[in-house]
Design a protein around this motif. Sequence first.
Motif, short mmCIF file in Angstrom:
data_model
loop_
_atom_site.label_atom_id
_atom_site.label_comp_id
_atom_site.label_asym_id
_atom_site.label_seq_id
_atom_site.Cartn_x
_atom_site.Cartn_y
_atom_site.Cartn_z
N ARG A 78 14.49 18.43 5.77
CA ARG A 78 13.02 18.71 6.06
C ARG A 78 12.53 18.14 6.82
O ARG A 78 12.23 18.50 8.21
CB ARG A 78 11.61 18.27 4.50
N ARG A 79 12.38 16.53 7.63
CA ARG A 79 12.25 16.18 8.56
C ARG A 79 12.43 16.41 9.51
O ARG A 79 12.34 16.16 11.08
CB ARG A 79 12.43 14.58 8.08
N GLU A 80 14.18 17.32 9.65
CA GLU A 80 14.44 17.36 11.29
C GLU A 80 13.93 18.75 11.10
O GLU A 80 13.33 19.30 12.02
CB GLU A 80 15.90 17.41 11.13
N VAL A 81 13.45 19.95 9.94
CA VAL A 81 12.55 21.01 10.94
C VAL A 81 11.48 21.04 10.94
O VAL A 81 11.24 20.99 12.42
CB VAL A 81 12.86 21.67 9.63
N GLU A 82 11.01 19.23 9.90
CA GLU A 82 9.82 19.45 10.60
C GLU A 82 9.68 18.85 12.56
O GLU A 82 9.25 19.48 12.78
CB GLU A 82 8.60 18.06 10.36
N ARG A 83 10.48 18.36 12.73
CA ARG A 83 10.67 17.31 14.01
C ARG A 83 11.14 18.82 15.27
O ARG A 83 10.08 18.45 16.25
CB ARG A 83 11.55 16.37 13.79
N ALA A 84 12.15 19.58 14.96
CA ALA A 84 12.32 20.59 16.12
C ALA A 84 11.02 21.60 16.43
O ALA A 84 10.96 22.33 16.68
CB ALA A 84 13.78 21.78 15.18
N VAL A 85 9.78 21.87 14.70
CA VAL A 85 9.31 22.80 15.22
C VAL A 85 8.06 21.95 16.08
O VAL A 85 7.46 22.63 16.26
CB VAL A 85 8.18 22.81 13.47
N SER A 86 7.86 20.83 15.94
CA SER A 86 7.12 20.29 16.59
C SER A 86 7.30 20.60 17.90
O SER A 86 6.29 19.86 19.05
CB SER A 86 6.43 18.58 16.05
N LYS A 87 8.44 19.67 18.15
CA LYS A 87 9.35 19.96 19.04
C LYS A 87 9.41 20.79 20.04
O LYS A 87 9.49 21.44 21.42
CB LYS A 87 10.79 19.55 19.28
N GLY A 88 9.46 22.50 19.54
CA GLY A 88 9.17 23.44 19.72
C GLY A 88 10.78 23.75 19.92
O GLY A 88 10.97 24.90 20.71
N MET A 89 11.49 23.86 19.48
CA MET A 89 12.59 23.72 19.33
C MET A 89 13.26 25.74 18.76
O MET A 89 11.88 25.22 17.62
CB MET A 89 13.36 22.90 18.59
N VAL A 90 13.96 26.44 19.34
CA VAL A 90 14.69 27.54 18.55
C VAL A 90 15.51 26.91 17.28
O VAL A 90 16.31 26.19 17.69
CB VAL A 90 15.47 28.22 19.92
N ILE A 91 14.71 27.76 16.17
CA ILE A 91 15.43 27.74 14.54
C ILE A 91 16.27 28.58 14.69
O ILE A 91 15.58 29.91 14.29
CB ILE A 91 14.19 27.11 13.65
N VAL A 92 17.21 28.16 13.72
CA VAL A 92 18.22 29.36 13.54
C VAL A 92 18.95 29.19 12.48
O VAL A 92 19.17 28.43 12.02
CB VAL A 92 19.31 29.89 14.79
N PRO A 93 17.81 30.12 11.05
CA PRO A 93 18.53 29.22 9.58
C PRO A 93 19.69 30.32 9.36
O PRO A 93 19.65 31.55 9.80
CB PRO A 93 16.75 29.68 9.00
N CYS A 94 20.32 29.53 8.69
CA CYS A 94 22.14 29.84 8.32
C CYS A 94 21.97 29.72 7.05
O CYS A 94 22.22 28.90 6.35
CB CYS A 94 23.05 30.14 8.56
N ARG A 95 21.63 31.19 5.62
CA ARG A 95 21.75 30.52 4.26
C ARG A 95 23.26 30.79 3.68
O ARG A 95 23.57 31.47 4.35
CB ARG A 95 20.82 31.94 3.30
#
Length: 163
Positions: A78-95
């Motif tokens: 959760r912390r890593e995803v929040e950090r990525a969102v706040s930094k504007g990183m592209v997120i590629v989620p793989c279920r």
Amino acid sequence: MTTDARPDRVFLSYSSKDKRWADAACAMLESKGVRCWVAPRDIAPGTEWGASIISGMDACRVMVLIFSDNANQSPQVRREVERAVSKGMVIVPCRAEDVQPAGALEYALSNTHWLDVFTPPVEGQLQQLVEAVQAVLTSQHPATSSQNRPGQKTTATVPPVAR
């Protein structure tokens, strides 16, 4: 996203309980020339874990999130995803399993297109991951049209999964 982020690096976020999925994604990406930053492999002995995670994220342009129920329960993810969102990183989620995000992850990823890597053939799904990441990494313009406004995330366009 910081200006010193490497255009060819990917940060892998995953629960330690899903290490086999992270290892498979990392191996496939790196076999195709996409460099990954992954803990604990890329954390130097004697360095502070949290600071290393931040430095690792700063050195990457894309986050690949290995998502599962374990990830849903992981405060670190959760912390890593929040950090990525706040930094504007592209997120590629793989279920890695058929589970939906909950709580803070539901909020952060609610409008994100998923890649289901758990559906057979897994190798084909991982190849789609590579193609999606390569498309982001080779684009002239980062997928951050908002120019990193706080609280606004960006995601990669992942090709549809054949079912």
